[in-house]
Design a protein around this motif. Sequence first.
Motif, PDB file in Angstrom:
ATOM      1  N   VAL A  23      37.239  43.055  22.465  1.00 56.30           N
ATOM      2  CA  VAL A  23      37.667  42.618  23.785  1.00 56.30           C
ATOM      3  C   VAL A  23      37.811  41.099  23.730  1.00 56.30           C
ATOM      4  O   VAL A  23      36.853  40.387  23.441  1.00 56.30           O
ATOM      5  CB  VAL A  23      36.676  43.035  24.887  1.00 56.30           C
ATOM      6  N   VAL A  24      39.019  40.631  23.989  1.00 58.01           N
ATOM      7  CA  VAL A  24      39.356  39.218  23.924  1.00 58.01           C
ATOM      8  C   VAL A  24      39.509  38.698  25.349  1.00 58.01           C
ATOM      9  O   VAL A  24      40.164  39.340  26.175  1.00 58.01           O
ATOM     10  CB  VAL A  24      40.674  39.014  23.145  1.00 58.01           C
ATOM     11  N   THR A  25      38.928  37.544  25.611  1.00 55.99           N
ATOM     12  CA  THR A  25      39.073  36.907  26.915  1.00 55.99           C
ATOM     13  C   THR A  25      40.029  35.739  26.778  1.00 55.99           C
ATOM     14  O   THR A  25      39.878  34.913  25.877  1.00 55.99           O
ATOM     15  CB  THR A  25      37.714  36.413  27.434  1.00 55.99           C
ATOM     16  N   THR A  26      41.011  35.685  27.660  1.00 56.28           N
ATOM     17  CA  THR A  26      41.943  34.562  27.669  1.00 56.28           C
ATOM     18  C   THR A  26      41.941  33.931  29.055  1.00 56.28           C
ATOM     19  O   THR A  26      41.841  34.631  30.061  1.00 56.28           O
ATOM     20  CB  THR A  26      43.362  34.990  27.256  1.00 56.28           C
ATOM     21  N   LEU A  27      42.012  32.627  29.088  1.00 56.84           N
ATOM     22  CA  LEU A  27      42.028  31.894  30.351  1.00 56.84           C
ATOM     23  C   LEU A  27      43.428  31.405  30.716  1.00 56.84           C
ATOM     24  O   LEU A  27      43.615  30.828  31.788  1.00 56.84           O
ATOM     25  CB  LEU A  27      41.071  30.701  30.285  1.00 56.84           C
ATOM     26  N   HIS A  28      44.394  31.652  29.828  1.00 54.04           N
ATOM     27  CA  HIS A  28      45.749  31.156  30.048  1.00 54.04           C
ATOM     28  C   HIS A  28      46.746  32.291  29.946  1.00 54.04           C
ATOM     29  O   HIS A  28      46.751  32.990  28.933  1.00 54.04           O
ATOM     30  CB  HIS A  28      46.097  30.070  29.050  1.00 54.04           C
ATOM     31  N   PRO A  29      47.570  32.501  30.904  1.00 53.65           N
ATOM     32  CA  PRO A  29      47.553  31.779  32.175  1.00 53.65           C
ATOM     33  C   PRO A  29      46.353  32.200  33.000  1.00 53.65           C
ATOM     34  O   PRO A  29      45.828  33.297  32.830  1.00 53.65           O
ATOM     35  CB  PRO A  29      48.863  32.209  32.852  1.00 53.65           C
ATOM     36  N   PRO A  30      45.908  31.324  33.883  1.00 51.97           N
ATOM     37  CA  PRO A  30      44.756  31.664  34.716  1.00 51.97           C
ATOM     38  C   PRO A  30      45.081  32.791  35.689  1.00 51.97           C
ATOM     39  O   PRO A  30      46.216  32.919  36.151  1.00 51.97           O
ATOM     40  CB  PRO A  30      44.438  30.364  35.458  1.00 51.97           C
ATOM     41  N   TRP A  31      44.057  33.602  35.979  1.00 48.84           N
ATOM     42  CA  TRP A  31      44.209  34.707  36.917  1.00 48.84           C
ATOM     43  C   TRP A  31      44.583  34.171  38.293  1.00 48.84           C
ATOM     44  O   TRP A  31      44.178  33.075  38.685  1.00 48.84           O
ATOM     45  CB  TRP A  31      42.896  35.481  37.002  1.00 48.84           C
ATOM     46  N   THR A  32      45.352  34.961  39.011  1.00 48.58           N
ATOM     47  CA  THR A  32      45.731  34.631  40.374  1.00 48.58           C
ATOM     48  C   THR A  32      45.675  35.909  41.198  1.00 48.58           C
ATOM     49  O   THR A  32      45.845  37.011  40.657  1.00 48.58           O
ATOM     50  CB  THR A  32      47.142  34.012  40.443  1.00 48.58           C
ATOM     51  N   THR A  33      45.448  35.780  42.478  1.00 45.60           N
ATOM     52  CA  THR A  33      45.412  36.961  43.340  1.00 45.60           C
ATOM     53  C   THR A  33      46.749  37.694  43.355  1.00 45.60           C
ATOM     54  O   THR A  33      46.804  38.860  43.730  1.00 45.60           O
ATOM     55  CB  THR A  33      45.010  36.589  44.779  1.00 45.60           C
ATOM     56  N   ASP A  34      47.806  37.037  42.919  1.00 45.17           N
ATOM     57  CA  ASP A  34      49.103  37.706  42.810  1.00 45.17           C
ATOM     58  C   ASP A  34      49.050  38.885  41.839  1.00 45.17           C
ATOM     59  O   ASP A  34      49.896  39.763  41.888  1.00 45.17           O
ATOM     60  CB  ASP A  34      50.180  36.724  42.341  1.00 45.17           C
ATOM     61  N   TRP A  35      48.063  38.896  40.939  1.00 47.17           N
ATOM     62  CA  TRP A  35      47.949  39.948  39.938  1.00 47.17           C
ATOM     63  C   TRP A  35      47.263  41.204  40.480  1.00 47.17           C
ATOM     64  O   TRP A  35      47.249  42.232  39.803  1.00 47.17           O
ATOM     65  CB  TRP A  35      47.209  39.445  38.718  1.00 47.17           C
ATOM     66  N   ILE A  36      46.688  41.142  41.664  1.00 44.54           N
ATOM     67  CA  ILE A  36      46.083  42.337  42.250  1.00 44.54           C
ATOM     68  C   ILE A  36      47.212  43.308  42.573  1.00 44.54           C
ATOM     69  O   ILE A  36      48.203  42.930  43.201  1.00 44.54           O
ATOM     70  CB  ILE A  36      45.271  42.001  43.513  1.00 44.54           C
ATOM     71  N   THR A  37      47.055  44.541  42.143  1.00 43.67           N
ATOM     72  CA  THR A  37      48.105  45.535  42.356  1.00 43.67           C
ATOM     73  C   THR A  37      48.175  45.945  43.825  1.00 43.67           C
ATOM     74  O   THR A  37      47.210  45.740  44.580  1.00 43.67           O
ATOM     75  CB  THR A  37      47.844  46.793  41.512  1.00 43.67           C
ATOM     76  N   PRO A  38      49.290  46.538  44.245  1.00 42.52           N
ATOM     77  CA  PRO A  38      49.356  47.066  45.610  1.00 42.52           C
ATOM     78  C   PRO A  38      48.230  48.064  45.902  1.00 42.52           C
ATOM     79  O   PRO A  38      47.625  48.032  46.980  1.00 42.52           O
ATOM     80  CB  PRO A  38      50.735  47.731  45.674  1.00 42.52           C
ATOM     81  N   ALA A  39      47.908  48.920  44.934  1.00 43.55           N
ATOM     82  CA  ALA A  39      46.802  49.871  45.126  1.00 43.55           C
ATOM     83  C   ALA A  39      45.484  49.121  45.286  1.00 43.55           C
ATOM     84  O   ALA A  39      44.635  49.501  46.105  1.00 43.55           O
ATOM     85  CB  ALA A  39      46.719  50.837  43.947  1.00 43.55           C
ATOM     86  N   GLY A  40      45.310  48.056  44.517  1.00 47.58           N
ATOM     87  CA  GLY A  40      44.103  47.240  44.636  1.00 47.58           C
ATOM     88  C   GLY A  40      44.000  46.585  45.995  1.00 47.58           C
ATOM     89  O   GLY A  40      42.920  46.537  46.603  1.00 47.58           O
ATOM     90  N   ARG A  41      45.110  46.099  46.509  1.00 44.85           N
ATOM     91  CA  ARG A  41      45.119  45.479  47.842  1.00 44.85           C
ATOM     92  C   ARG A  41      44.756  46.505  48.920  1.00 44.85           C
ATOM     93  O   ARG A  41      44.019  46.192  49.849  1.00 44.85           O
ATOM     94  CB  ARG A  41      46.471  44.847  48.131  1.00 44.85           C
ATOM     95  N   GLU A  42      45.261  47.734  48.761  1.00 46.18           N
ATOM     96  CA  GLU A  42      44.926  48.787  49.728  1.00 46.18           C
ATOM     97  C   GLU A  42      43.440  49.119  49.671  1.00 46.18           C
ATOM     98  O   GLU A  42      42.805  49.294  50.724  1.00 46.18           O
ATOM     99  CB  GLU A  42      45.755  50.047  49.432  1.00 46.18           C
ATOM    100  N   LYS A  43      42.887  49.181  48.481  1.00 43.90           N
ATOM    101  CA  LYS A  43      41.461  49.476  48.334  1.00 43.90           C
ATOM    102  C   LYS A  43      40.600  48.364  48.928  1.00 43.90           C
ATOM    103  O   LYS A  43      39.579  48.635  49.562  1.00 43.90           O
ATOM    104  CB  LYS A  43      41.099  49.692  46.853  1.00 43.90           C
ATOM    105  N   LEU A  44      41.005  47.122  48.713  1.00 47.61           N
ATOM    106  CA  LEU A  44      40.270  45.997  49.304  1.00 47.61           C
ATOM    107  C   LEU A  44      40.333  46.045  50.834  1.00 47.61           C
ATOM    108  O   LEU A  44      39.325  45.852  51.503  1.00 47.61           O
ATOM    109  CB  LEU A  44      40.820  44.665  48.786  1.00 47.61           C
ATOM    110  N   ALA A  45      41.501  46.314  51.356  1.00 50.59           N
ATOM    111  CA  ALA A  45      41.662  46.390  52.807  1.00 50.59           C
ATOM    112  C   ALA A  45      40.814  47.515  53.385  1.00 50.59           C
ATOM    113  O   ALA A  45      40.156  47.345  54.435  1.00 50.59           O
ATOM    114  CB  ALA A  45      43.134  46.579  53.185  1.00 50.59           C
ATOM    115  N   ALA A  46      40.790  48.661  52.705  1.00 50.65           N
ATOM    116  CA  ALA A  46      39.989  49.795  53.166  1.00 50.65           C
ATOM    117  C   ALA A  46      38.491  49.464  53.155  1.00 50.65           C
ATOM    118  O   ALA A  46      37.734  49.999  53.963  1.00 50.65           O
ATOM    119  CB  ALA A  46      40.260  51.019  52.296  1.00 50.65           C
ATOM    120  N   ALA A  47      38.098  48.556  52.263  1.00 49.11           N
ATOM    121  CA  ALA A  47      36.697  48.137  52.187  1.00 49.11           C
ATOM    122  C   ALA A  47      36.394  46.964  53.122  1.00 49.11           C
ATOM    123  O   ALA A  47      35.293  46.445  53.140  1.00 49.11           O
ATOM    124  CB  ALA A  47      36.344  47.756  50.747  1.00 49.11           C
TER     125      ALA A  47
END
Length: 97
Positions: free
Chosen positions: A71-95
């Motif tokens: 398992v390799v960790t990379t910091l580039h490009p940095p993570w952004t909330t734009d990478w949250i999937t539509p399903a992930g956004r729905e799950k967050l909203a439901a929570a």
Amino acid sequence: MTAYQLAAAVVDPELPMLTIADLGILREVRNDGERVVVTITPTYAACPAMDTIRSEIAAALRRGGWPQVEVVTTLHPPWTTDWITPAGREKLAAAGI
């Protein structure tokens, strides 16, 4: 299941309603024979959940039949909330997040 499917199904320990794929931190899963290399990007550089996530990815893949996991960790490009999937956004909203 494929190596990607196994890795993608790992849940985030801090937000267990989300998989690492939902959250957008799973960047790549590469098979090389019996060896699998998974690349992830933390939501921030010092994320304390990364050790657990790395361990869970490796365990899931080993259970799935891949004895050699990196398992390799990379910091580039940095993570952004734009990478949250539509399903992930729905799950967050439901929570309520």
